[in-house]
Scaffold this active site. Structure first.
Site, PDB file in Angstrom:
ATOM      1  N   LYS A 126     -10.651   5.215  -4.156  1.00 53.59           N
ATOM      2  CA  LYS A 126     -10.010   3.702  -3.383  1.00 53.59           C
ATOM      3  C   LYS A 126     -10.392   2.590  -4.231  1.00 53.59           C
ATOM      4  O   LYS A 126     -11.286   2.786  -5.204  1.00 53.59           O
ATOM      5  CB  LYS A 126     -10.491   3.727  -2.122  1.00 53.59           C
ATOM      6  CG  LYS A 126      -9.651   2.911  -1.132  1.00 53.59           C
ATOM      7  CD  LYS A 126      -8.760   3.809  -0.403  1.00 53.59           C
ATOM      8  CE  LYS A 126      -7.777   3.219   0.681  1.00 53.59           C
ATOM      9  NZ  LYS A 126      -6.971   3.903   1.122  1.00 53.59           N
ATOM     10  N   ASP A 166      -2.261   0.477   0.153  1.00 55.50           N
ATOM     11  CA  ASP A 166      -2.724   0.370   1.338  1.00 55.50           C
ATOM     12  C   ASP A 166      -2.651  -1.022   1.963  1.00 55.50           C
ATOM     13  O   ASP A 166      -1.706  -1.482   1.659  1.00 55.50           O
ATOM     14  CB  ASP A 166      -4.552   0.610   1.126  1.00 55.50           C
ATOM     15  CG  ASP A 166      -5.240   0.973   2.346  1.00 55.50           C
ATOM     16  OD1 ASP A 166      -5.128   2.198   2.823  1.00 55.50           O
ATOM     17  OD2 ASP A 166      -5.919   0.226   2.915  1.00 55.50           O
TER      18      ASP A 166
HETATM   19  P1  NDP Z   1      -0.187  -3.133   6.208  1.00 57.01           P
HETATM   20  O1  NDP Z   1      -0.732  -4.206   5.232  1.00 57.01           O
HETATM   21  O2  NDP Z   1       1.254  -2.736   5.631  1.00 57.01           O
HETATM   22  O3  NDP Z   1      -0.260  -3.670   7.461  1.00 57.01           O
HETATM   23  C1  NDP Z   1      -1.472  -3.588   8.144  1.00 57.01           C
HETATM   24  C2  NDP Z   1      -1.352  -3.980   9.706  1.00 57.01           C
HETATM   25  O4  NDP Z   1      -2.690  -3.990  10.228  1.00 57.01           O
HETATM   26  C3  NDP Z   1      -0.913  -5.252   9.704  1.00 57.01           C
HETATM   27  O5  NDP Z   1      -0.194  -5.428  10.775  1.00 57.01           O
HETATM   28  C4  NDP Z   1      -2.127  -6.357   9.719  1.00 57.01           C
HETATM   29  O6  NDP Z   1      -1.856  -7.649  10.376  1.00 57.01           O
HETATM   30  C5  NDP Z   1      -3.054  -5.381  10.507  1.00 57.01           C
HETATM   31  N1  NDP Z   1      -4.494  -5.594   9.916  1.00 57.01           N
HETATM   32  C6  NDP Z   1      -4.884  -5.563   8.781  1.00 57.01           C
HETATM   33  N2  NDP Z   1      -6.223  -5.835   8.615  1.00 57.01           N
HETATM   34  C7  NDP Z   1      -6.520  -6.258  10.278  1.00 57.01           C
HETATM   35  C8  NDP Z   1      -7.764  -6.734  10.747  1.00 57.01           C
HETATM   36  N3  NDP Z   1      -8.756  -7.108  10.184  1.00 57.01           N
HETATM   37  N4  NDP Z   1      -7.435  -7.113  11.940  1.00 57.01           N
HETATM   38  C9  NDP Z   1      -6.418  -6.806  12.765  1.00 57.01           C
HETATM   39  N5  NDP Z   1      -5.329  -6.580  12.112  1.00 57.01           N
HETATM   40  C10 NDP Z   1      -5.413  -6.045  10.846  1.00 57.01           C
HETATM   41  O7  NDP Z   1      -1.186  -1.574   5.681  1.00 57.01           O
HETATM   42  P2  NDP Z   1      -0.892  -0.049   6.068  1.00 57.01           P
HETATM   43  O8  NDP Z   1       0.163  -0.092   7.246  1.00 57.01           O
HETATM   44  O9  NDP Z   1      -0.403   0.425   4.832  1.00 57.01           O
HETATM   45  O10 NDP Z   1      -2.165   0.323   6.459  1.00 57.01           O
HETATM   46  C11 NDP Z   1      -2.745   0.265   7.800  1.00 57.01           C
HETATM   47  C12 NDP Z   1      -4.005   1.338   8.073  1.00 57.01           C
HETATM   48  O11 NDP Z   1      -3.264   2.615   7.623  1.00 57.01           O
HETATM   49  C13 NDP Z   1      -5.087   1.004   7.106  1.00 57.01           C
HETATM   50  O12 NDP Z   1      -6.259   1.401   7.931  1.00 57.01           O
HETATM   51  C14 NDP Z   1      -4.858   1.914   6.029  1.00 57.01           C
HETATM   52  O13 NDP Z   1      -5.985   2.108   5.243  1.00 57.01           O
HETATM   53  C15 NDP Z   1      -4.177   3.093   6.588  1.00 57.01           C
HETATM   54  N6  NDP Z   1      -3.385   4.047   5.865  1.00 57.01           N
HETATM   55  C16 NDP Z   1      -2.222   3.712   4.965  1.00 57.01           C
HETATM   56  C17 NDP Z   1      -1.700   4.474   4.334  1.00 57.01           C
HETATM   57  C18 NDP Z   1      -0.269   4.119   3.697  1.00 57.01           C
HETATM   58  O14 NDP Z   1       0.379   4.977   3.038  1.00 57.01           O
HETATM   59  N7  NDP Z   1       0.173   2.999   3.564  1.00 57.01           N
HETATM   60  C19 NDP Z   1      -2.143   6.074   4.272  1.00 57.01           C
HETATM   61  C20 NDP Z   1      -3.181   6.262   5.286  1.00 57.01           C
HETATM   62  C21 NDP Z   1      -3.938   5.328   5.831  1.00 57.01           C
HETATM   63  P3  NDP Z   1      -1.906  -8.792   9.569  1.00 57.01           P
HETATM   64  O15 NDP Z   1      -0.320  -8.985   8.894  1.00 57.01           O
HETATM   65  O16 NDP Z   1      -1.982  -9.852  10.418  1.00 57.01           O
HETATM   66  O17 NDP Z   1      -2.895  -8.626   8.532  1.00 57.01           O
HETATM   67  O1  2IT Z   2      -5.560   5.809   2.853  1.00 57.18           O
HETATM   68  C1  2IT Z   2      -4.706   6.410   2.327  1.00 57.18           C
HETATM   69  O2  2IT Z   2      -4.571   7.751   2.277  1.00 57.18           O
HETATM   70  C2  2IT Z   2      -3.542   5.639   1.507  1.00 57.18           C
HETATM   71  N1  2IT Z   2      -3.655   4.331   1.431  1.00 57.18           N
HETATM   72  C3  2IT Z   2      -2.551   6.293   0.841  1.00 57.18           C
HETATM   73  C4  2IT Z   2      -3.277   6.790  -0.558  1.00 57.18           C
HETATM   74  C5  2IT Z   2      -2.142   7.163  -1.582  1.00 57.18           C
HETATM   75  O3  2IT Z   2      -2.516   7.511  -2.674  1.00 57.18           O
HETATM   76  O4  2IT Z   2      -0.944   7.675  -1.267  1.00 57.18           O
END
Ligand code: NDP
Ligand code: 2IT
Length: 445
Positions: A126, A166
């Site tokens: 990461k 992420d």
């Molecule tokens: P994005 O940046 O696309 O979206 C994040 C969302 O969560 C936004 O709505 C954001 O609001 C909110 N958010 C982020 N930080 C905070 C905080 N501290 N408090 C409240 N709300 C918060 O990220 P992703 O959708 O990609 O990621 C979301 C989660 O999923 C994370 O935990 C990430 O690690 C996990 N994840 C992502 C993957 C991927 O493929 N993208 C794969 C697996 C897991 P705001 O815009 O106001 O910051």
């Molecule tokens: O938390 C996660 O698994 C991710 N943000 C996706 C990582 C990836 O390599 O696609």
């Protein structure tokens, strides 16, 4: 004192000021106790747990860049290369002001077991920065990404370490990072995933984490003689994971009534209109509040509190520790007994224990959000073969992967006498493959 307890104490003593890392390690070690106690001599002889909790390498660097006012800005950059026993390091990059080394160690540690569960050959890593893309111009984001990659490029490669998105890192950022990697190395290779469809990306990667979450939710519900259709769902967040979880849930006939961002949440009893959310978030990079300005049936509430909305299923898809014990109790009081994590470690340990003690159907993130990284591994596979699969082909592989993960975690839970505890099941099933590989390869990491 048991071997797992010894190792937890050691992690706390040797990694001060990293509470999220301690939390992630504790949950895994508590689950592994059953396996470790049964094979203690073998694992102790190899100091397997001491090696498992120590990252193979952490790269930490300075990221200087120039903002639109001509001022020089400096951010911190990191890559945690945690474990390469079963494949090249793989995991996202997070750009958010809260990022620090401890948070990236928690995320890298979780990634080891998640990646193992996908069944594909990817190790755990990461990275990221405390850079905040919010409110920055495209040029500023590009300048930051180019500087970040100038340093990171020395340590990554298609067969070495393959970052992705992420929080705060989506298609735009991956584009700038990829362009700079290519310019510096002269290599057109699959060094990042989540790429655009015209330059090596995979169909379904954008949707994969959210779709995968609902596929495994649906598999679990079917196994318990239930279905997703007709359920009322609350999804926290409104980013990549949240949007596509909501989309797939709607496609399967559920009603999504609430979403959020870090400022507040919207409640729309008529069902969230995702085209409007996508326009606000993906096109205009706006705030979720704007949804209520456009939709008469919706109400916006500032601040936390999304878990007070009545639902059948909760899908936390924002960030770590966003759902605490009080939230868990509120969900239950409102009749919700099903939770599947889209984010990484969104439930606090107290909330997770409450779910398990109160008969919730609960899917932990390292299993239920694995479809994102799993589809990244499919992107790597297509890049190596220099070909691309259709949407239907990738989607079918994703669905199969999520069904297989459900089978693995529920089987591991049964084998160790904790049927229905998918937290323990996921940690054990993820661990077994990595531990075997580490033992087979000798004392190299
Ligand atoms: P994005 O940046 O696309 O979206 C994040 C969302 O969560 C936004 O709505 C954001 O609001 C909110 N958010 C982020 N930080 C905070 C905080 N501290 N408090 C409240 N709300 C918060 O990220 P992703 O959708 O990609 O990621 C979301 C989660 O999923 C994370 O935990 C990430 O690690 C996990 N994840 C992502 C993957 C991927 O493929 N993208 C794969 C697996 C897991 P705001 O815009 O106001 O910051
Ligand atoms: O938390 C996660 O698994 C991710 N943000 C996706 C990582 C990836 O390599 O696609």
């Amino acid at each position: 004192m048991s071997y797992t307890e010894e190792i937890y104490d050691r992690v706390v003593a040797q990694n001060p000021g990293e509470p999220e890392f301690h939390q992630a390690v504790k949950e895994v070690l508590d689950s592994l106790k059953l396996v470790i106690d049964a094979n203690e001599e073998k694992y102790r002889a190899a100091s397997l747990l001491e090696r498992l909790v120590e990252p193979e390498r952490i790269i930490s660097f300075k990221v200087p860049w120039v903002d639109d006012n001509g001022k020089v800005q400096v951010n911190k950059g990191y890559r945690v290369q945690f474990n390469s026993a079963i494949g090249p390091y793989k995991g996202g990059l997070r750009f958010h002001p809260s990022v620090n080394q401890g948070i990236l160690k928690f995320l890298g540690f979780e990634q080891i077991f998640k990646n193992s569960l996908t069944g594909l050959p990817i190790g755990g890593g990461k990275g990221g920065s405390n850079f905040d893309p919010k409110g920055k111009s495209d040029r500023e984001v590009m300048a930051f990404c180019q500087s970040f990659m100038t340093e990171l490029s020395k340590y990554i490669g298609a067969d070495q370490d393959v970052p992705a998105g992420d929080i705060g890192v989506g298609g735009r950022e991956i584009g700038f990072l990829y362009g700079q990697y290519k310019r510096l190395t002269g290599l057109y290779e699959g060094v990042l995933t989540g790429k655009g469809l015209t330059w090596g990306g995979s169909l379904v990667r954008t949707q994969a984490t959210g779709y995968g979450l609902v596929y495994i939710l649906d598999a679990m519900l079917k196994d318990h003689q239930m279905e997703t259709a007709g359920k009322t769902i609350v999804v926290s967040g409104s980013g990549n994971v949240a949007i596509y979880a909501a989309e797939k849930a709607q496609q399967l006939g559920a009603k999504v009534v609430a979403m959020s961002d870090s400022n507040g949440y919207i409640y729309d009893p008529e069902g969230i209109q995702l085209d409007i959310v996508k326009d606000i978030k993906e096109v205009r990079r706006g705030r979720i509040k704007e949804y209520a300005d456009q939709v008469a049936s919706a109400v916006y509430t500032e601040g936390k509190g999304i878990w007070s909305i009545k639902c059948d299923i909760a899908l936390p898809c924002a960030t770590q520790n966003e759902l605490n014990l009080e939230d868990a109790k509120t969900l239950m009081a409102n009749g919700c007994k099903i939770v599947a994590e889209g984010a990484n470690m969104p439930s606090t340990r107290e909330a997770t224990d409450f779910f398990l003690e109160n008969g919730f159907l609960f899917l932990p993130g390292k299993a239920s959000n694995a479809g994102g990284v799993g589809t990244s591994a499919l992107e790597m596979c297509q890049n190596s073969m220099r070909m691309s699969w259709t949407f239907e082909e990738v989607d079918a592989k994703l669905q199969q992967m999520m069904n297989d993960i459900y089978a693995k975690i529920s089987d591991a839970a049964k084998r160790y006498g904790v049927e229905g505890n998918y937290v323990t099941g996921a940690n054990i099933a993820g661990f077994e493959k990595v531990a075997d590989a580490m033992l087979a390869q000798g004392i190299v990491m």
